[in-house]
Write an enzyme that holds these catalytic residues in place. Structure first.
Site, PDB file in Angstrom:
ATOM      1  N   HIS A   1       0.856  -1.195   0.000  1.00 38.99           N
ATOM      2  CA  HIS A   1       0.000   0.000   0.000  1.00 38.99           C
ATOM      3  C   HIS A   1       0.887   1.238   0.000  1.00 38.99           C
ATOM      4  CE1 HIS A   1      -3.752   2.152   1.896  1.00 38.99           C
ATOM      5  NE2 HIS A   1      -3.064   2.967   1.100  1.00 38.99           N
TER       6      HIS A   1
ATOM      7  N   HIS B   1       1.283   4.866  -2.610  1.00 41.91           N
ATOM      8  CA  HIS B   1       0.863   5.628  -3.800  1.00 41.91           C
ATOM      9  C   HIS B   1       2.117   6.285  -4.362  1.00 41.91           C
ATOM     10  CE1 HIS B   1      -3.440   5.481  -2.505  1.00 41.91           C
ATOM     11  NE2 HIS B   1      -2.856   5.316  -1.336  1.00 41.91           N
TER      12      HIS B   1
ATOM     13  N   HIS C   1      -9.555   1.026  -1.035  1.00 36.50           N
ATOM     14  CA  HIS C   1      -9.456   1.701   0.257  1.00 36.50           C
ATOM     15  C   HIS C   1     -10.847   1.657   0.891  1.00 36.50           C
ATOM     16  CE1 HIS C   1      -5.693   3.226  -1.277  1.00 36.50           C
ATOM     17  NE2 HIS C   1      -5.506   4.082  -0.299  1.00 36.50           N
TER      18      HIS C   1
ATOM     19  N   ASP D   1       1.964   4.068   2.638  1.00 38.46           N
ATOM     20  CA  ASP D   1       0.901   4.897   2.052  1.00 38.46           C
ATOM     21  C   ASP D   1       1.453   6.063   1.218  1.00 38.46           C
ATOM     22  OD1 ASP D   1      -1.714   5.443   1.445  1.00 38.46           O
ATOM     23  OD2 ASP D   1      -2.288   6.189   3.422  1.00 38.46           O
ATOM     24  N   ASP D   2       1.790   7.159   1.874  1.00 40.39           N
ATOM     25  CA  ASP D   2       2.327   8.345   1.181  1.00 40.39           C
ATOM     26  C   ASP D   2       3.543   8.836   1.971  1.00 40.39           C
ATOM     27  OD1 ASP D   2       0.047   8.890  -0.861  1.00 40.39           O
ATOM     28  OD2 ASP D   2      -0.971   8.608   1.063  1.00 40.39           O
TER      29      ASP D   2
ATOM     30  N   GLU E   1     -10.928   3.561   6.332  1.00 36.89           N
ATOM     31  CA  GLU E   1      -9.857   4.446   6.810  1.00 36.89           C
ATOM     32  C   GLU E   1     -10.552   5.555   7.604  1.00 36.89           C
ATOM     33  OE1 GLU E   1      -7.878   6.717   3.695  1.00 36.89           O
ATOM     34  OE2 GLU E   1      -6.221   7.291   5.005  1.00 36.89           O
TER      35      GLU E   1
END
Ligand code: HPA
Ligand code: ZN
Length: 333
Positions: A16, A18, A196, A277-278, A199
């Protein structure tokens, strides 16, 4: 072996992340400059100060703005290559990366430029760093079903380069049900599917992702704990959750890492994994995420090993390949 040494030594799969979320301010400035695009920050310090989020939307606004400087094939290559170097440093040996084509095609960048730049970098990552990659194309859920269908059409000529489709962006008000038909078409075309859910959105969105989208994994899913029946379902089906601890902290899904439920989920038998994630926006890559939860939740060595074994088990690589990594993890002392 100390916990830190173990975290570093464990081979890991990231499930996961991006690619647009790995855009470090230094590279953003460099690409903005060479493309002659002005960005609303004077310095790298100023960019970092803007990374103070109070929810998912406050992050997404800045994340989409950052992606605006990506124009050429080489820009996408450089973005992805920088992430692969972080993987190498953290012993991430396999990664399944999201990209958001609509963020780029809506600005007039062709789908071809995006996918060529990204996949040229992943081919180099395999050759030069020994890191394997699968690409997952996400639909932006705040956009329409029609726009998602159009994006799916654009992806068909590149089917061999894209293993699956996902669903990201603003969760509240955009339930998985909005994309039931697009996901059905994607599955028909042979794509694996993830989404997703849970969350910021409720457990009901996780049910929808399972029952309407027929996902292979749930991204985030931490709010599943609010629904005991859903927990039973996840455990029974061994449904992976790709949990992102530093993301949850930065976006105020949890107020304190000590309150994160990843250890409870693991102990109850949910198939949880650790992910970044980011990472350029949330303060850390894979090992930083492991360190943050190991410290805050006093994870044991066995739990750390379980989390990294889970990441291979939940990945889209071949069975024998999974077993190879899991054996290696079990044999670490
Ligand atoms: N949630 C939803 N959309 C996203 C995220 C996330 O954590 N990161 C990038 N796009
Ligand atoms: Zn995400």
């Amino acid at each position: 072996m100390s916990q830190l040494a173990l975290i570093k030594a464990l081979p890991k799969a990231e499930l996961h992340v991006h690619i647009e979320g790995t855009f470090e301010p230094e590279l953003m400035f460099a690409i903005a400059q060479r493309n002659n695009i002005s960005i609303p920050y004077k310095s790298i310090e100023e960019v970092k100060q803007a990374y103070n989020f109070h929810n998912l939307q406050s992050f997404l606004d800045i994340y989409y703005a950052g992606a605006n400087v990506l124009i050429h094939e080489q820009d996408f290559y450089d973005l992805a290559w920088a992430y692969f170097e972080k993987c190498a440093a953290d012993n991430v040996v396999h990664t399944e990366i999201f990209f958001d084509p609509q963020t780029h095609t809506d600005r007039g960048i062709s789908f071809d430029v995006v996918i060529q730049g990204l996949t040229r970098a992943s081919q180099d990552a395999q050759q030069k760093l020994g890191i394997s990659t699968h690409w997952i194309m996400c639909f932006l859920r705040h956009l329409s079903e029609d726009a998602a269908f159009e994006t799916l059409e654009q992806a068909l000529p590149y089917k061999d380069l894209i293993i699956g489709v996902g669903l990201d962006s603003s969760e509240m008000g955009h339930p998985p049900s909005k994309f039931e038909r697009v996901f059905a078409k994607a599955r028909e075309e042979g794509f694996l599917v993830v989404a997703h859910a849970g969350e910021e959105g409720p457990a009901a969105y996780v049910w929808e992702a399972l029952d309407l989208l027929h996902v292979n994994r749930i991204d985030h899913g931490v709010r599943s704990e609010e629904d005991p029946q859903l927990m039973q379902r996840l455990i029974q089906e061994k449904m992976p959750l790709t949990v992102c601890p530093l993301s949850n902290l930065k976006l105020c899904v949890v107020n304190d890492m000590a309150e994160h439920n990843i250890r409870r989920l693991l102990q109850q038998g949910v198939h949880v994994t650790v992910n970044s994630d980011d990472p350029a926006y949330f303060g850390g890559y894979m090992n930083d995420n492991f360190i943050a939860i190991a410290d805050a939740l006093a994870l044991t060595s066995e739990e750390l090993k379980q989390l990294s074994a889970n990441s291979f088990e939940a990945s889209f690589i071949a069975k024998e390949e999974k077993q190879k990594w899991i054996n290696l993890i079990e044999n670490l002392v």
